[in-house]
Design a protein around this motif. Sequence first.
Motif, PDB file in Angstrom:
ATOM      1  N   GLU A 152       0.809  -0.658  -0.075  1.00  0.00           N
ATOM      2  CA  GLU A 152       0.045   0.047  -0.188  1.00  0.00           C
ATOM      3  C   GLU A 152       1.053   1.172   0.536  1.00  0.00           C
ATOM      4  O   GLU A 152       0.734   2.613  -0.992  1.00  0.00           O
ATOM      5  N   ILE A 153       1.682   0.980   0.997  1.00  0.00           N
ATOM      6  CA  ILE A 153       2.968   2.269   0.677  1.00  0.00           C
ATOM      7  C   ILE A 153       3.238   2.375  -0.469  1.00  0.00           C
ATOM      8  O   ILE A 153       3.595   3.753  -1.195  1.00  0.00           O
ATOM      9  N   SER A 154       4.172   1.171  -1.152  1.00  0.00           N
ATOM     10  CA  SER A 154       4.594   1.360  -2.340  1.00  0.00           C
ATOM     11  C   SER A 154       3.857   2.153  -3.139  1.00  0.00           C
ATOM     12  O   SER A 154       4.596   2.716  -4.059  1.00  0.00           O
ATOM     13  N   GLU A 155       2.797   1.649  -3.450  1.00  0.00           N
ATOM     14  CA  GLU A 155       1.546   2.272  -4.810  1.00  0.00           C
ATOM     15  C   GLU A 155       1.561   3.620  -4.716  1.00  0.00           C
ATOM     16  O   GLU A 155       1.078   4.601  -5.630  1.00  0.00           O
ATOM     17  N   ALA A 156       1.105   3.881  -3.461  1.00  0.00           N
ATOM     18  CA  ALA A 156       1.010   5.453  -2.341  1.00  0.00           C
ATOM     19  C   ALA A 156       2.242   6.261  -2.863  1.00  0.00           C
ATOM     20  O   ALA A 156       1.784   7.459  -3.552  1.00  0.00           O
ATOM     21  N   SER A 157       3.479   5.384  -2.497  1.00  0.00           N
ATOM     22  CA  SER A 157       4.726   6.527  -3.077  1.00  0.00           C
ATOM     23  C   SER A 157       4.413   6.889  -4.884  1.00  0.00           C
ATOM     24  O   SER A 157       5.230   7.587  -5.310  1.00  0.00           O
ATOM     25  N   GLY A 173      -1.858   1.660  12.561  1.00  0.00           N
ATOM     26  CA  GLY A 173      -0.799   0.871  13.798  1.00  0.00           C
ATOM     27  C   GLY A 173       0.369   1.388  14.892  1.00  0.00           C
ATOM     28  O   GLY A 173       0.229   2.878  14.169  1.00  0.00           O
ATOM     29  N   ASN A 174       0.623   0.540  15.633  1.00  0.00           N
ATOM     30  CA  ASN A 174       1.959   1.602  16.277  1.00  0.00           C
ATOM     31  C   ASN A 174       3.056   0.773  16.102  1.00  0.00           C
ATOM     32  O   ASN A 174       4.263   0.349  17.177  1.00  0.00           O
ATOM     33  N   ASP A 175       3.126  -0.066  14.680  1.00  0.00           N
ATOM     34  CA  ASP A 175       4.506   0.040  14.981  1.00  0.00           C
ATOM     35  C   ASP A 175       5.278   0.828  13.493  1.00  0.00           C
ATOM     36  O   ASP A 175       3.859   1.599  13.265  1.00  0.00           O
ATOM     37  N   GLU A 176       6.408   0.182  13.104  1.00  0.00           N
ATOM     38  CA  GLU A 176       7.766   1.462  12.058  1.00  0.00           C
ATOM     39  C   GLU A 176       6.254   1.417  10.517  1.00  0.00           C
ATOM     40  O   GLU A 176       6.402   2.679  10.335  1.00  0.00           O
ATOM     41  N   LEU A 177       6.000   0.316  10.285  1.00  0.00           N
ATOM     42  CA  LEU A 177       4.229   0.291   8.684  1.00  0.00           C
ATOM     43  C   LEU A 177       3.669   1.860   9.114  1.00  0.00           C
ATOM     44  O   LEU A 177       3.509   3.062   8.634  1.00  0.00           O
ATOM     45  N   GLY A 178       2.729   1.940  10.365  1.00  0.00           N
ATOM     46  CA  GLY A 178       2.060   2.797  11.213  1.00  0.00           C
ATOM     47  C   GLY A 178       2.713   4.084  10.628  1.00  0.00           C
ATOM     48  O   GLY A 178       2.149   4.953  10.004  1.00  0.00           O
ATOM     49  N   ASN A 179       3.614   4.567  11.743  1.00  0.00           N
ATOM     50  CA  ASN A 179       4.066   5.600  11.547  1.00  0.00           C
ATOM     51  C   ASN A 179       4.643   6.076  10.425  1.00  0.00           C
ATOM     52  O   ASN A 179       4.696   7.459   9.854  1.00  0.00           O
ATOM     53  N   LEU A 180       4.886   4.896   9.524  1.00  0.00           N
ATOM     54  CA  LEU A 180       5.905   5.878   7.973  1.00  0.00           C
ATOM     55  C   LEU A 180       3.877   5.848   7.466  1.00  0.00           C
ATOM     56  O   LEU A 180       3.814   7.318   6.962  1.00  0.00           O
ATOM     57  N   ALA A 181       2.623   5.297   7.673  1.00  0.00           N
ATOM     58  CA  ALA A 181       1.747   5.918   7.557  1.00  0.00           C
ATOM     59  C   ALA A 181       1.123   7.073   7.419  1.00  0.00           C
ATOM     60  O   ALA A 181       0.960   8.188   6.953  1.00  0.00           O
ATOM     61  N   ASP A 182       1.422   7.278   8.830  1.00  0.00           N
ATOM     62  CA  ASP A 182       0.472   8.232   9.838  1.00  0.00           C
ATOM     63  C   ASP A 182       1.202   9.652   8.997  1.00  0.00           C
ATOM     64  O   ASP A 182       1.362  10.968   8.546  1.00  0.00           O
ATOM     65  N   SER A 183       2.634   9.825   8.303  1.00  0.00           N
ATOM     66  CA  SER A 183       4.023  10.148   8.117  1.00  0.00           C
ATOM     67  C   SER A 183       3.220  11.062   6.793  1.00  0.00           C
ATOM     68  O   SER A 183       3.538  11.779   6.682  1.00  0.00           O
ATOM     69  N   PHE A 184       3.239   9.914   6.108  1.00  0.00           N
ATOM     70  CA  PHE A 184       2.670   9.765   4.462  1.00  0.00           C
ATOM     71  C   PHE A 184       1.866  11.007   4.268  1.00  0.00           C
ATOM     72  O   PHE A 184       1.578  11.365   3.743  1.00  0.00           O
ATOM     73  N   ASN A 185       0.790  10.434   5.234  1.00  0.00           N
ATOM     74  CA  ASN A 185      -0.695  11.396   5.372  1.00  0.00           C
ATOM     75  C   ASN A 185      -0.760  12.235   6.158  1.00  0.00           C
ATOM     76  O   ASN A 185      -1.134  13.614   5.265  1.00  0.00           O
ATOM     77  N   ASN A 186       0.300  12.699   6.675  1.00  0.00           N
ATOM     78  CA  ASN A 186       0.116  14.447   7.214  1.00  0.00           C
ATOM     79  C   ASN A 186       1.327  14.799   6.128  1.00  0.00           C
ATOM     80  O   ASN A 186       1.115  16.312   5.556  1.00  0.00           O
TER      81      ASN A 186
END
Length: 186
Positions: A152-157, A173-186
């Motif tokens: 999902e992150i790769s397709e969004a990128s 999520g509360n893991d690294e991928l959740g943090n990356l998704a939150d950063s991406f959305n901001n």
Amino acid sequence: VGVVYAVVDDEFLCQITDGIKVGDTGKAYMTKADGTVIAHSNRSLVYEMYSPIVESKSDSSLNSLAEMEQKAHNGETNFGQYTFQEVKKFAVVAPINNTNNWAISINAEYTEYMQSTKFSAIAAIGITVAALIVANIFNIGLANSITKPVIEISEASNRLANGDLSVSITHKGNDELGNLADSFNN
């Protein structure tokens, strides 16, 4: 100075060995130092003074039994396989303490012994297969929980690289991928 002398009735010893059972076919018998059977469920072997050691000289199928008996009469407990009256058996043959080199043999038919071993092997294989199935289901779930957010992150990128600024990622999520998704959305 005195001497105590006792004679043990053959039937008394036979009753002792008759009381020893192993599974459905397992039995016990006793032999004295020269290998002569002194207690057995087949009383004719006692009355005929049958000796596997003597009989092995003319019947080679009794060699392994005679060898086990001889070891026990020499003080060594041993385990082995032999054939008696065309029936394959396993036996433990052990010296009887405080006797004049007597031995006791406890045996079971090969087919009965191997049947329980076969059942145990089949049960172990079944448990192993079930554990592998459960482990694979767990591994698939774990792999999906990691790869789906990465995809999902790769397709969004890729969409973002192509100029689509409205891209958002739904993974939480509360893991690294959740943090990356939150950063991406901001």
